[in-house]
Design a protein around this motif. Structure first.
Motif, PDB file in Angstrom:
ATOM      1  N   ARG A 109      -0.982   9.009   0.940  1.00  0.00           N
ATOM      2  CA  ARG A 109      -1.553   8.754   2.149  1.00  0.00           C
ATOM      3  C   ARG A 109      -0.612   8.739   3.382  1.00  0.00           C
ATOM      4  NH1 ARG A 109      -5.789   3.612   1.273  1.00  0.00           N
ATOM      5  NH2 ARG A 109      -7.785   4.666   0.872  1.00  0.00           N
ATOM      6  N   ASP A 134       0.228   3.818  -3.167  1.00  0.00           N
ATOM      7  CA  ASP A 134      -0.307   4.925  -2.748  1.00  0.00           C
ATOM      8  C   ASP A 134       0.457   5.767  -1.811  1.00  0.00           C
ATOM      9  OD1 ASP A 134      -2.180   6.961  -2.492  1.00  0.00           O
ATOM     10  OD2 ASP A 134      -3.771   5.838  -1.908  1.00  0.00           O
ATOM     11  N   GLN A 171       0.797  -1.065  -0.120  1.00  0.00           N
ATOM     12  CA  GLN A 171      -0.028  -0.001   0.004  1.00  0.00           C
ATOM     13  C   GLN A 171       0.873   1.252   0.117  1.00  0.00           C
ATOM     14  OE1 GLN A 171      -4.003  -1.579   2.386  1.00  0.00           O
ATOM     15  NE2 GLN A 171      -2.933   0.391   3.225  1.00  0.00           N
TER      16      GLN A 171
END
Length: 270
Positions: free
Chosen positions: A227, A224, A220
């Motif tokens: 974030r 991304d 993750q």
């Protein structure tokens, strides 16, 4: 359509070049597979044997050094059979010598015909060892703009080192050796992060075994990066069905541990 030769002078000049090209192809074919392709008659047989041995030994030595565990699992004749098959049959697409490992992996994946002496984890182990090679020479430089090595990993955006491969295998490739050669994969897949760790002037390739949760979190962070750490953990909790508060608590420790191991370089403010 074949274009006509414009004049006799061009035709005369082209003949030696075509003959030389034929000699080159004959020469190269013999070097790649001496048993199947006769040597050029214009070159002394003793010299051709020396050329053939030098070229093959160079190739074999590079692969043995680049895939040391894989090489150690074979009897000598079986290893040489694998290398000779690759050398004779595979058409490489890169002129760069350091790309031989990638070409060998391509051959194993798409062209190699499995033999009885080949282990079932052949491709996964070869990939695992190849990753070490590519990370060692990766010229990428980390983007340090706005990066705080001691930044808040929950409130900020954790930054993953660019010299990392987050991998998953059926076999526990990191344990394979001449004394441990599984014939079937274990019940659970293996997750491992392979990365180049740089501390001042010292660099080393590190292999870090992960559990499924940590591997998922790391992926993750890679996919991304905008974030915050807290958002990443909450998303992971939702995807895995875990209690959000519990995962936040343990996830903070995971992020800190990854930074301590230099998998994370720090954090950027949102």
């Amino acid at each position: 359509m074949v274009e006509p030769v414009p004049d006799a002078e061009v035709a005369v000049k082209s003949k030696p070049r075509l003959a030389f090209q034929r000699l080159q192809y004959t020469f190269a074919a013999h070097l790649r597979d001496p048993d199947a392709n006769p040597a050029p008659g214009a070159i002394e047989a003793r010299r051709m044997r020396i050329y053939a041995e030098l070229f093959y030994n160079n190739m074999q030595g590079y692969l043995a050094n680049g895939f040391p565990v894989l090489c150690s699992l074979y009897a000598e004749a079986d290893w040489h059979g694998l290398v000779r098959s690759f050398y004779a049959r595979h058409q490489s697409h890169s002129p760069q010598f350091y790309q031989i490992g990638a070409e060998f992996l391509e051959y194993l994946q798409h062209e190699h015909v499995a033999r009885e002496c080949d282990p079932p984890f052949l491709l996964e182990l070869a990939h695992y060892e190849w990753v070490e090679m590519i990370l060692a020479i990766d010229p990428t430089e980390p983007d340090m703009l706005g990066l705080d090595p001691n930044g808040d990993l929950l409130e900020g955006c954790p930054v993953v080192t660019p010299w990392l491969q987050n991998l998953a295998y059926q076999y526990d490739v990191q344990r394979i050796s001449p004394s441990y050669q599984p014939t079937s994969p274990p019940p659970q897949p293996t997750f491992v992060a392979v990365y180049r760790k740089q501390d001042q002037a010292d660099e080393q390739i590190v292999f870090l075994e992960l559990n499924a949760m940590t591997a998922g979190l790391l992926q993750q962070l890679i996919d991304d990066p905008q974030r915050s750490g807290q958002e990443q953990l909450l998303a992971l909790a939702a995807a895995s069905g875990q209690d959000a508060q519990t995962l936040l608590k343990f996830g903070a420790d995971i992020l800190t541990n990854l930074r301590d191991k230099r998998v994370l370089l720090g954090a950027r403010p949102i």
